[in-house]
Design an enzyme around this catalytic site. Structure first.
Site, PDB file in Angstrom:
ATOM      1  CG  HIS A   5      85.695 -55.214  40.427  1.00 54.71           C
ATOM      2  ND1 HIS A   5      85.536 -55.778  39.182  1.00 54.71           N
ATOM      3  CD2 HIS A   5      86.228 -56.194  41.204  1.00 54.71           C
ATOM      4  CE1 HIS A   5      85.961 -57.031  39.204  1.00 54.71           C
ATOM      5  NE2 HIS A   5      86.373 -57.311  40.435  1.00 54.71           N
ATOM      6  CG  HIS A  58      82.042 -58.077  40.412  1.00 53.96           C
ATOM      7  ND1 HIS A  58      82.688 -57.257  41.299  1.00 53.96           N
ATOM      8  CD2 HIS A  58      82.587 -59.303  40.561  1.00 53.96           C
ATOM      9  CE1 HIS A  58      83.576 -57.962  41.984  1.00 53.96           C
ATOM     10  NE2 HIS A  58      83.539 -59.217  41.550  1.00 53.96           N
ATOM     11  CB  CYS A  81      92.808 -70.328  45.684  1.00 56.05           C
ATOM     12  SG  CYS A  81      92.621 -68.520  45.585  1.00 56.05           S
ATOM     13  CB  CYS A  91      89.458 -69.492  43.333  1.00 58.48           C
ATOM     14  SG  CYS A  91      90.662 -68.662  42.323  1.00 58.48           S
ATOM     15  CB  CYS A 102      95.804 -68.757  43.409  1.00 58.25           C
ATOM     16  SG  CYS A 102      94.377 -68.356  42.386  1.00 58.25           S
ATOM     17  CG  HIS A 143      92.689 -64.508  43.211  1.00 61.14           C
ATOM     18  ND1 HIS A 143      91.931 -65.636  42.980  1.00 61.14           N
ATOM     19  CD2 HIS A 143      91.839 -63.455  43.167  1.00 61.14           C
ATOM     20  CE1 HIS A 143      90.661 -65.268  42.834  1.00 61.14           C
ATOM     21  NE2 HIS A 143      90.590 -63.968  42.935  1.00 61.14           N
ATOM     22  CE  LYS A 169      88.547 -62.452  37.446  1.00 66.14           C
ATOM     23  NZ  LYS A 169      88.369 -62.976  38.803  1.00 66.14           N
ATOM     24  CE  LYS A 204      86.375 -53.237  45.134  1.00 66.32           C
ATOM     25  NZ  LYS A 204      86.508 -51.954  45.816  1.00 66.32           N
TER      26      LYS A 204
HETATM   27  N1  MSP Z   1      80.254 -66.435  43.575  1.00 63.96           N
HETATM   28  C1  MSP Z   1      80.896 -66.948  42.406  1.00 63.96           C
HETATM   29  C2  MSP Z   1      79.898 -67.265  41.328  1.00 63.96           C
HETATM   30  C3  MSP Z   1      78.837 -68.234  41.723  1.00 63.96           C
HETATM   31  S1  MSP Z   1      77.691 -68.489  40.437  1.00 63.96           S
HETATM   32  C4  MSP Z   1      76.765 -69.753  40.958  1.00 63.96           C
HETATM   33  C5  MSP Z   1      81.904 -65.936  41.898  1.00 63.96           C
HETATM   34  N2  MSP Z   1      81.719 -64.687  42.307  1.00 63.96           N
HETATM   35  S2  MSP Z   1      82.662 -63.453  41.944  1.00 63.96           S
HETATM   36  O1  MSP Z   1      82.045 -62.336  42.569  1.00 63.96           O
HETATM   37  O2  MSP Z   1      84.002 -63.737  42.291  1.00 63.96           O
HETATM   38  O3  MSP Z   1      82.651 -63.308  40.391  1.00 63.96           O
HETATM   39  C6  MSP Z   1      81.455 -63.210  39.716  1.00 63.96           C
HETATM   40  C7  MSP Z   1      81.652 -62.964  38.260  1.00 63.96           C
HETATM   41  O4  MSP Z   1      82.357 -61.759  38.042  1.00 63.96           O
HETATM   42  C8  MSP Z   1      82.431 -64.066  37.545  1.00 63.96           C
HETATM   43  O5  MSP Z   1      81.737 -64.431  36.369  1.00 63.96           O
HETATM   44  C9  MSP Z   1      83.724 -63.404  37.182  1.00 63.96           C
HETATM   45  O6  MSP Z   1      84.236 -63.892  35.984  1.00 63.96           O
HETATM   46  C10 MSP Z   1      83.279 -61.971  37.021  1.00 63.96           C
HETATM   47  N3  MSP Z   1      84.405 -61.093  37.118  1.00 63.96           N
HETATM   48  C11 MSP Z   1      85.165 -60.818  38.215  1.00 63.96           C
HETATM   49  N4  MSP Z   1      86.210 -60.047  37.822  1.00 63.96           N
HETATM   50  C12 MSP Z   1      86.139 -59.825  36.493  1.00 63.96           C
HETATM   51  C13 MSP Z   1      86.864 -59.073  35.567  1.00 63.96           C
HETATM   52  N5  MSP Z   1      87.947 -58.407  35.901  1.00 63.96           N
HETATM   53  N6  MSP Z   1      86.404 -59.033  34.293  1.00 63.96           N
HETATM   54  C14 MSP Z   1      85.246 -59.641  33.894  1.00 63.96           C
HETATM   55  N7  MSP Z   1      84.552 -60.360  34.732  1.00 63.96           N
HETATM   56  C15 MSP Z   1      85.033 -60.555  36.016  1.00 63.96           C
HETATM   57  O7  MSP Z   1      82.786 -66.295  41.154  1.00 63.96           O
END
Ligand code: MSP
Length: 510
Positions: free
Chosen positions: A19, A22, A127, A130, A144, A147, A295, A298
């Site tokens: 999304h 990311h 969680c 997370c 959590c 979430h 935040k 998904k």
């Molecule tokens: N797999 C772990 C990271 C491992 S790094 C060795 C993870 N993955 S994640 O897919 O859940 O999130 C990846 C990144 O996306 C994180 O830095 C997270 O902060 C970012 N984001 C997820 N949702 C977000 C928002 N709504 N806004 C900004 N960034 C966000 O965590």
């Protein structure tokens, strides 16, 4: 540090498609990577996917597919988004690849052999979204904190990493390297966390099997974060190509969201210390994109897929918006209305109109040829001075990871060029035969300002930059330009053939 600028994004969980939250991290890292290339530096920009652990295993199970098959089918959905967003990463690591799994096992075995890993039991609240344990008092109404979903009570025999043994060395590192955790607010959070009750870290699981096997005990798989963090070294050749590794590691920047700062600023450096490897330069935590004050995620069904915005705003409009709108490091709310308003104001009006006006005047007054500016000085002197200031400030802001500040300085220049045109009014000069010299001076200056702008916007809006560059007809490829030299005033050759191209940013109906 090595002579390569090494920057990373987190590797993303492939429980679902991306999304815009990311994409936020990845676009920001791409902007910074592109700017360092423009500076003539060697750059290694890494992204990838985090494929192990319960979260991904559950996603596969829900779809009735084995986890490896699931990740194989979803990873292309991530890659295609990065392609659509013009992300120019140098490598893409998947944690299910051999080049990752083998070195990870080797390193963890080393930690075990040297006594940094021991067997114990763990009881805690977990969680799955997370992939993280929480303490009772960290939960919000028993849920959590990220979430808002129930956590699982888990009791297991686990291997533990002696994180607590690294407490003093971590604190000393934060002290000696204030730049290690940024921004300041996150640094304070990390320092007080480590200064408090730092516990050892459970690094293995026996309740499921989708993970890197613990090499000395086949009943256990590795905790997904312990495997995931190591992507930053395995992708650089650790354990597979030591020569390459020596030229790349340590990374200059890990860009991460603020929710995963502890993993990167506490656990990761402690693991590196245990492995006797150098630490990365800076872990920079950005804020969250919020929807309705929360935040975007998904899990909460508030995720917006980037393609939903790309069709309206185009890739450049998309990239510009997120980097300009929210100061990097802070949270920001997303709304379609404010995105459309900014697109029209900054891109369609201020920038796009400027470019098309100047190119149109060159076409009508000089048959598209860049005029020779007459000797002597005129009102363009202020612009020349400002262009040098903006180039220096842009550099300084990007290097300080103030991405919105960097773009704001470019738009200060855009505003100044627009005001210059209104002041000098070349459309009036063109009506007076004896003002030809002033007209030449003005259109040379305006076209030269566009050339400088094309270079400055190229890391954030590579497509528009290239279009503008080609419309200006400048000799040499945009990708071959190097700052600061290319930003010096006067680079545009008189006589260059320009053309009126299509609108860079067509106005959007709201
Ligand atoms: N797999 C772990 C990271 C491992 S790094 C060795 C993870 N993955 S994640 O897919 O859940 O999130 C990846 C990144 O996306 C994180 O830095 C997270 O902060 C970012 N984001 C997820 N949702 C977000 C928002 N709504 N806004 C900004 N960034 C966000 O965590």
């Amino acid at each position: 540090m090595t002579d390569t600028f090494y920057i990373t994004t987190p590797i993303y969980y492939v429980n679902d498609v991306p999304h815009i939250g990311h994409a936020y991290t990845t676009v920001a890292a791409d902007f910074v990577a592109r700017y360092h290339r423009l500076r003539g530096e060697k750059v290694f920009f890494l992204t990838g996917t985090d494929e192990h652990g319960q979260k991904v295993a559950r996603a596969a199970e829900e779809r009735g597919v084995p986890p490896q098959a699931w990740t194989d089918q979803i990873v292309p959905r991530w890659r295609e988004v990065w392609e659509a967003l013009d992300i120019a990463n140098d490598d893409f690591i998947r944690t299910t690849e051999d080049r990752h799994v083998k070195p990870v096992q080797k390193l963890v075995q080393q930690l075990y052999d040297q006594g940094d890993v021991y067997l114990g039991t763990y009881e805690g609240l977990y969680c799955v979204s997370c992939e993280q344990f929480y303490l009772e008092d960290e939960l919000i109404d028993g849920m959590c904190p990220v979430h808002g979903r129930p956590v699982d009570r888990v009791e297991e025999e686990n291997y533990f990493f002696r994180l607590s043994a690294y407490r003093d060395r971590l604190l000393a590192h934060y002290e000696a390297h204030p730049e290690f955790v940024q921004p300041e607010e996150r640094r304070n959070e990390v320092v007080s966390f480590v200064g408090g009750r730092l516990q050892d870290l459970s690094i293995s699981r026996t309740s499921f099997t989708w993970g890197v096997p613990i090499p000395w005990d086949s009943r256990h798989v590795m905790y997904v974060w312990v495997d995931a963090l190591q992507n930053y070294i395995t992708a650089a050749g650790f354990g597979s190509d030591e020569e390459r590794f020596a030229t790349l590691w340590p990374a200059d920047y890990h860009f991460v969201g603020k929710d995963i700062i502890r993993f990167h600023a506490v656990i990761w450096p402690a693991m590196l210390m245990a492995a006797d490897l150098p630490l990365p330069g800076t872990v920079f935590a950005h804020g969250w994109l919020l929807v309705g004050g929360e935040k975007m995620s998904k899990t909460k069904l508030t995720g917006i897929h980037p393609s939903e915005l790309l069709k309206d705003f185009g890739v450049d409009g998309y990239r510009y918006h997120f980097l300009r709108e929210v100061p990097f490091g802070q949270d920001g709310s997303f709304s379609w209305e404010s995105m459309a308003a900014r697109y029209n104001a900054d891109l369609a009006n201020d920038f796009g109109n400027l470019a098309s006006r100047v190119l149109a005047m060159l076409a009508s007054y000089f048959e598209g040829l860049v005029p020779e500016p007459p000797a002597g000085v005129g009102p363009e002197q202020d612009l020349i001075k400002l262009s040098a200031e903006v180039a220096a400030r842009f550099d300084e802001r990007v290097l300080a990871v103030d991405l919105s500040g960097a773009l704001a300085s470019v738009w200060e220049f855009v505003g100044a060029v627009n005001r210059y045109l209104v002041d000098v009014a070349p459309w009036n000069l063109a009506k007076e035969a004896d003002r030809l010299d002033d007209l030449r001076r003005c259109l040379y200056a305006s076209a030269e300002a566009l050339r400088i702008l094309a270079i400055l916007i190229s890391p954030v809006m590579p497509r528009a930059a290239r279009l503008l560059w080609d419309d200006l007809g400048v000799a040499g490829h945009l990708s071959e330009q190097r700052v600061p030299t290319a930003l010096e005033w006067g680079g545009l050759q008189p006589g260059t053939r320009t053309r009126r191209g299509e609108a860079l940013f067509p106005r959007m109906e709201t």
